[in-house]
Write a protein that holds these residues in place. Structure first.
Motif, PDB file in Angstrom:
ATOM      1  N   LYS A  47     -15.106 -31.136  -2.513  1.00  0.00           N
ATOM      2  CA  LYS A  47     -14.786 -32.018  -1.382  1.00  0.00           C
ATOM      3  C   LYS A  47     -15.869 -33.078  -1.175  1.00  0.00           C
ATOM      4  CE  LYS A  47     -14.558 -28.726   1.660  1.00  0.00           C
ATOM      5  NZ  LYS A  47     -14.817 -27.576   0.767  1.00  0.00           N
ATOM      6  N   THR A  48     -17.117 -32.619  -1.140  1.00  0.00           N
ATOM      7  CA  THR A  48     -18.222 -33.548  -0.864  1.00  0.00           C
ATOM      8  C   THR A  48     -18.347 -34.600  -1.958  1.00  0.00           C
ATOM      9  OG1 THR A  48     -19.392 -31.781   0.320  1.00  0.00           O
ATOM     10  CG2 THR A  48     -20.680 -33.705  -0.375  1.00  0.00           C
ATOM     11  N   ALA A  49     -18.219 -34.180  -3.213  1.00  0.00           N
ATOM     12  CA  ALA A  49     -18.327 -35.126  -4.333  1.00  0.00           C
ATOM     13  C   ALA A  49     -17.240 -36.193  -4.244  1.00  0.00           C
ATOM     14  CB  ALA A  49     -18.224 -34.377  -5.660  1.00  0.00           C
ATOM     15  N   LEU A  50     -16.015 -35.771  -3.937  1.00  0.00           N
ATOM     16  CA  LEU A  50     -14.917 -36.737  -3.818  1.00  0.00           C
ATOM     17  C   LEU A  50     -15.157 -37.669  -2.639  1.00  0.00           C
ATOM     18  CD1 LEU A  50     -12.190 -37.893  -4.554  1.00  0.00           C
ATOM     19  CD2 LEU A  50     -11.107 -36.062  -3.218  1.00  0.00           C
ATOM     20  N   LEU A  51     -15.581 -37.113  -1.512  1.00  0.00           N
ATOM     21  CA  LEU A  51     -15.842 -37.922  -0.323  1.00  0.00           C
ATOM     22  C   LEU A  51     -16.862 -39.008  -0.638  1.00  0.00           C
ATOM     23  CD1 LEU A  51     -15.184 -37.967   2.811  1.00  0.00           C
ATOM     24  CD2 LEU A  51     -17.341 -36.764   3.087  1.00  0.00           C
ATOM     25  N   GLN A  52     -17.926 -38.644  -1.311  1.00  0.00           N
ATOM     26  CA  GLN A  52     -18.971 -39.613  -1.636  1.00  0.00           C
ATOM     27  C   GLN A  52     -18.462 -40.686  -2.594  1.00  0.00           C
ATOM     28  OE1 GLN A  52     -22.041 -36.984  -3.079  1.00  0.00           O
ATOM     29  NE2 GLN A  52     -22.843 -36.555  -1.021  1.00  0.00           N
ATOM     30  N   ARG A  53     -17.658 -40.281  -3.568  1.00  0.00           N
ATOM     31  CA  ARG A  53     -17.106 -41.265  -4.517  1.00  0.00           C
ATOM     32  C   ARG A  53     -16.197 -42.259  -3.805  1.00  0.00           C
ATOM     33  NH1 ARG A  53     -20.070 -41.379  -9.133  1.00  0.00           N
ATOM     34  NH2 ARG A  53     -20.195 -39.323 -10.119  1.00  0.00           N
ATOM     35  N   LEU A  54     -15.350 -41.767  -2.945  1.00  0.00           N
ATOM     36  CA  LEU A  54     -14.426 -42.648  -2.227  1.00  0.00           C
ATOM     37  C   LEU A  54     -15.177 -43.583  -1.291  1.00  0.00           C
ATOM     38  CD1 LEU A  54     -11.510 -40.168  -1.353  1.00  0.00           C
ATOM     39  CD2 LEU A  54     -11.496 -41.968  -3.087  1.00  0.00           C
ATOM     40  N   GLN A  55     -16.197 -43.087  -0.630  1.00  0.00           N
ATOM     41  CA  GLN A  55     -16.970 -43.922   0.291  1.00  0.00           C
ATOM     42  C   GLN A  55     -17.737 -45.026  -0.447  1.00  0.00           C
ATOM     43  OE1 GLN A  55     -19.217 -40.802   2.257  1.00  0.00           O
ATOM     44  NE2 GLN A  55     -17.978 -40.972   4.118  1.00  0.00           N
ATOM     45  N   SER A  56     -18.259 -44.709  -1.606  1.00  0.00           N
ATOM     46  CA  SER A  56     -19.094 -45.684  -2.315  1.00  0.00           C
ATOM     47  C   SER A  56     -18.276 -46.693  -3.118  1.00  0.00           C
ATOM     48  CB  SER A  56     -20.064 -44.956  -3.249  1.00  0.00           C
ATOM     49  OG  SER A  56     -19.347 -44.220  -4.235  1.00  0.00           O
ATOM     50  N   ASP A  57     -17.091 -46.293  -3.556  1.00  0.00           N
ATOM     51  CA  ASP A  57     -16.302 -47.183  -4.419  1.00  0.00           C
ATOM     52  C   ASP A  57     -15.024 -47.678  -3.736  1.00  0.00           C
ATOM     53  OD1 ASP A  57     -18.201 -46.766  -6.417  1.00  0.00           O
ATOM     54  OD2 ASP A  57     -17.161 -44.999  -7.162  1.00  0.00           O
ATOM     55  N   TRP A  58     -14.100 -46.788  -3.503  1.00  0.00           N
ATOM     56  CA  TRP A  58     -12.759 -47.176  -3.037  1.00  0.00           C
ATOM     57  C   TRP A  58     -12.783 -47.771  -1.625  1.00  0.00           C
ATOM     58  CZ3 TRP A  58      -9.661 -44.909   0.884  1.00  0.00           C
ATOM     59  CH2 TRP A  58      -8.349 -45.403   0.920  1.00  0.00           C
ATOM     60  N   LEU A  67     -11.006 -48.010   7.684  1.00  0.00           N
ATOM     61  CA  LEU A  67     -10.694 -46.665   7.196  1.00  0.00           C
ATOM     62  C   LEU A  67     -11.898 -45.761   7.415  1.00  0.00           C
ATOM     63  CD1 LEU A  67      -9.024 -47.575   3.771  1.00  0.00           C
ATOM     64  CD2 LEU A  67      -7.854 -47.043   5.911  1.00  0.00           C
ATOM     65  N   SER A  68     -11.630 -44.509   7.727  1.00  0.00           N
ATOM     66  CA  SER A  68     -12.723 -43.549   7.876  1.00  0.00           C
ATOM     67  C   SER A  68     -12.395 -42.285   7.092  1.00  0.00           C
ATOM     68  CB  SER A  68     -12.953 -43.207   9.351  1.00  0.00           C
ATOM     69  OG  SER A  68     -11.793 -42.612   9.905  1.00  0.00           O
ATOM     70  N   LEU A  69     -13.429 -41.635   6.591  1.00  0.00           N
ATOM     71  CA  LEU A  69     -13.275 -40.417   5.806  1.00  0.00           C
ATOM     72  C   LEU A  69     -14.058 -39.287   6.460  1.00  0.00           C
ATOM     73  CD1 LEU A  69     -13.669 -41.977   2.266  1.00  0.00           C
ATOM     74  CD2 LEU A  69     -11.747 -40.527   2.921  1.00  0.00           C
ATOM     75  N   THR A  70     -13.425 -38.105   6.550  1.00  0.00           N
ATOM     76  CA  THR A  70     -14.068 -36.942   7.157  1.00  0.00           C
ATOM     77  C   THR A  70     -13.820 -35.727   6.278  1.00  0.00           C
ATOM     78  OG1 THR A  70     -13.599 -37.840   9.356  1.00  0.00           O
ATOM     79  CG2 THR A  70     -14.251 -35.523   9.242  1.00  0.00           C
ATOM     80  N   ILE A  98      -7.631 -35.322 -10.821  1.00  0.00           N
ATOM     81  CA  ILE A  98      -8.833 -36.156 -10.872  1.00  0.00           C
ATOM     82  C   ILE A  98     -10.011 -35.333 -11.405  1.00  0.00           C
ATOM     83  CG2 ILE A  98      -8.078 -37.492  -8.852  1.00  0.00           C
ATOM     84  CD1 ILE A  98     -10.389 -35.995  -7.317  1.00  0.00           C
ATOM     85  N   ALA A  99     -11.116 -36.005 -11.553  1.00  0.00           N
ATOM     86  CA  ALA A  99     -12.408 -35.356 -11.814  1.00  0.00           C
ATOM     87  C   ALA A  99     -13.441 -36.182 -11.059  1.00  0.00           C
ATOM     88  CB  ALA A  99     -12.717 -35.303 -13.297  1.00  0.00           C
ATOM     89  N   ALA A 100     -13.777 -35.745  -9.848  1.00  0.00           N
ATOM     90  CA  ALA A 100     -14.663 -36.528  -8.990  1.00  0.00           C
ATOM     91  C   ALA A 100     -16.087 -36.576  -9.529  1.00  0.00           C
ATOM     92  CB  ALA A 100     -14.664 -35.958  -7.579  1.00  0.00           C
ATOM     93  N   SER A 101     -16.503 -35.491 -10.127  1.00  0.00           N
ATOM     94  CA  SER A 101     -17.862 -35.427 -10.671  1.00  0.00           C
ATOM     95  C   SER A 101     -17.818 -34.653 -11.987  1.00  0.00           C
ATOM     96  CB  SER A 101     -18.803 -34.751  -9.665  1.00  0.00           C
ATOM     97  OG  SER A 101     -20.121 -34.735 -10.138  1.00  0.00           O
TER      98      SER A 101
END
Length: 427
Positions: free
Chosen positions: A69-80, A88-91, A176-179
């Protein structure tokens, strides 16, 4: 499998908001004192219509521990996230934090990314189904696909889609593969030596981000409607809990009053064998009085029918026999000065009257809140029967029974003290 939720529209959502506002306003008039919790509900309800106009969207990332979860959250926040002009907000929300029956922490999320690292477990399936039933926009994200052989990846993805047939659209299931794990690289040098190192891999998120792009651009209004609807239902549920607590506080003293009436009447007029039907006249009035608290207007005839049916159900379920045996055993350890047989019957009558009253409370509280009195209400006997069994089991704890027996003896000792004195003098 639960049926799919009814599609929402502006009219349905506005109706839900209006019903919630009416319930809370009515509750305010019934509340005997100022209630800070109620005031907060009123303020939140007043804001619901404004929520329908919002343009921002909230995305929640949830799933079990260790699914990424955390890895995906960080990827989405930094890129998408940086590529979107919308707000948009992510939690991140852990599945462990969720209530299995109603995921309250996700109520205000417009989109839920439910992450799994393999095939769904039964608990995950139940949570996912519950989210969809509550009008959540869910995307199932299979993360860590890089940990499987390339040939196995489409098989696992198809297995997830098959599992969720009829529950979630196959378009809403992505891999997917977030990390991704780094890949070991081996390079042979000209001098014959071999060098090895771990080569970092880029995340594989295209299938998810493209799907999110489509949802955010095309479904914003529908998403906001659904979230506002859940907010309205959540506030209504909180209001219902306050109403039920207020009504329960009125109902419990009534039950206590009638249980002692039943006890005294049975001790004064013992019967050859304990039969709850003998106290039906007392319980009929209890049914009527409890019904009035919960806006269910029973006539005297209806009250008698309900009381008799409850008594009959208690006999059929074996509750009368079980309670009599248990209470007799407890009474043997207490010193009493009047006839043990009538005492057992009196305490049992009080106990079963209490069980009947508590069962009616639980039954009424499970129903939709009645704002206006309903004449000639009908009961669902199957549900009431199940409630009787549940309440009886909950009140079979040794400590509760011992406490009840002590109260009953104290009450009946006071009520029949003159009789005891005469009997003592005669002896």
């Amino acid at each position: 499998m639960s049926p799919p939720p009814v599609p929402l529209n502006q009219e349905l959502v506005e109706k839900a908001i209006a019903q919630t506002q009416t319930l809370i306003q009515r509750l305010a008039t019934e509340s005997p004192t100022q209630n800070s919790r109620l005031e907060a509900l009123q303020q939140q309800t007043d804001q619901l219509n404004t929520h329908l106009q919002r343009t921002d969207l909230r995305i929640a990332v949830t799933g079990n521990k260790g699914v990424g979860k955390t890895a995906l959250l960080q990827r989405l926040q930094s890129d998408w996230l940086t590529q979107h002009p919308q707000t948009l907000s992510l939690t991140e929300v852990s599945v462990a934090e969720l209530d299995s029956s109603l995921p309250n922490l996700l109520t205000v999320a417009d989109i839920v990314l439910f992450i799994t690292a393999a095939d769904l477990t039964d608990p995950e399936f139940k949570i996912l189904s519950g989210l969809i039933a509550n009008h959540h926009r869910v995307i199932l994200v299979w993360n860590k696909q890089d940990q499987y052989l390339i040939g196995d990846q489409p098989v696992i993805l198809q297995q997830l889609k098959t599992t969720l047939t009829g529950v979630l659209s196959s378009d809403d299931i992505v891999a997917i593969a977030a990390s991704p794990n780094p890949v070991k690289v081996r390079q042979h040098q000209e001098d014959g030596t071999v060098q090895e190192w771990l080569e970092p891999q880029l995340p594989i998120l295209d299938s998810l981000t493209k799907h999110l792009d489509s949802i955010v651009s095309q479904e914003q209004q529908v998403l906001v409607l659904a979230t506002t609807y859940r907010e309205a239902l959540g506030l209504r549920q909180e209001a219902k809990e306050i109403v039920n607590q207020m009504r329960r506080e009125q109902a419990l003293p009534l039950i206590e009053q009638y249980q002692w009436i039943a006890a005294a009447a049975t001790v004064a007029n013992p019967v050859p064998a304990l039969d709850m039907l003998a106290t039906a006249a007392v319980n009929a009035q209890l049914v009527m009085d409890l019904g009035a608290i919960y806006q269910q207007k029973f006539s005297l005839q209806q009250g008698q029918e309900v009381a008799t049916t409850i008594s009959t159900q208690m006999l059929k379920l074996g509750l009368v026999e079980i309670s009599t045996q248990t209470l007799t055993s407890l009474l043997k350890s207490n010193t009493v000065t009047f006839i043990a047989g009538s005492l057992v019957q009196g305490v049992s009558a009080a106990y079963l009257t209490r069980i009947a009253g508590l069962s009616l409370i639980e039954y009424f509280q499970a129903q939709e809140i009645q704002l206006e009195a309903t004449d000639n209400p009908s009961l669902n006997w199957d549900n009431l029967k199940k409630t009787l069994q549940t309440v009886f089991q909950q009140n079979q704890q040794a400590s509760l029974l011992q406490s009840f027996v002590k109260q009953a003896i104290n009450y009946l000792s006071v009520q029949f003290k003159p009789k005891q004195t005469v009997e003592s003098s005669a002896s």
